[in-house]
Design a protein around this motif. Sequence first.
Motif, mmCIF file in Angstrom:
data_model
loop_
_atom_site.group_PDB
_atom_site.id
_atom_site.type_symbol
_atom_site.label_atom_id
_atom_site.label_comp_id
_atom_site.label_asym_id
_atom_site.label_seq_id
_atom_site.Cartn_x
_atom_site.Cartn_y
_atom_site.Cartn_z
ATOM 1 N N PRO A 3 82.055 0.667 16.349
ATOM 2 C CA PRO A 3 81.780 -0.774 16.376
ATOM 3 C C PRO A 3 81.079 -1.288 15.114
ATOM 4 N N HIS A 4 80.531 -0.417 14.315
ATOM 5 C CA HIS A 4 79.838 -0.796 13.082
ATOM 6 C C HIS A 4 80.575 -0.186 11.899
ATOM 7 N N ALA A 5 80.222 -0.617 10.703
ATOM 8 C CA ALA A 5 80.794 0.034 9.518
ATOM 9 C C ALA A 5 80.302 1.475 9.525
ATOM 10 N N PRO A 6 81.193 2.436 9.578
ATOM 11 C CA PRO A 6 80.769 3.832 9.677
ATOM 12 C C PRO A 6 80.033 4.302 8.433
ATOM 13 N N HIS A 7 79.152 5.235 8.663
ATOM 14 C CA HIS A 7 78.419 5.864 7.569
ATOM 15 C C HIS A 7 79.103 7.182 7.244
ATOM 16 N N ILE A 8 79.495 7.332 5.988
ATOM 17 C CA ILE A 8 80.149 8.548 5.518
ATOM 18 C C ILE A 8 79.226 9.218 4.510
#
Length: 149
Positions: A3-8
């Motif tokens: 649901p959020h901008a994923p953290h990579i």
Amino acid sequence: MIPHAPHILLVEDNPADMRLTLEALKEGNVRCNLHWVKDGVEALDYLYRRNGFEHSVRPDLILLDLNLPRLDGREVLADIKAHLQLRRIPTVILSTSKEEEDILRCYDLHANCYITKDPLNFESFLEVIRAIDRFWLSLVTLPRRAGEQ
């Protein structure tokens, strides 16, 4: 789907490959927060939130190179997959190595997948990044990060 901008978390010692990855993410319209560390020691410091990374965000996905200084990717992978909470983070090996020994070793260490990259061919690398986005960030249901509801 996240649901959020994923953290990579990108674990890559080569600044040119980091810039190439960043460019491919932009070109592929991949919505994410990219965090970059330059070696295996920094990767574990980031994941364990120590030595200057106390406020790091637990990543949704790890892109891990194998041939890293100080602590190589195989050692990082073994550490991640031995840790109860870190092992849940999908870890994608992104390496130039096509050696069968490397591929088997990474799967033995429970890598989620092994992708051979060709940083000299931008179009090919862009397709790899788009495939990672389509599969890992759009299709797959990932576990929530620790502490999230």
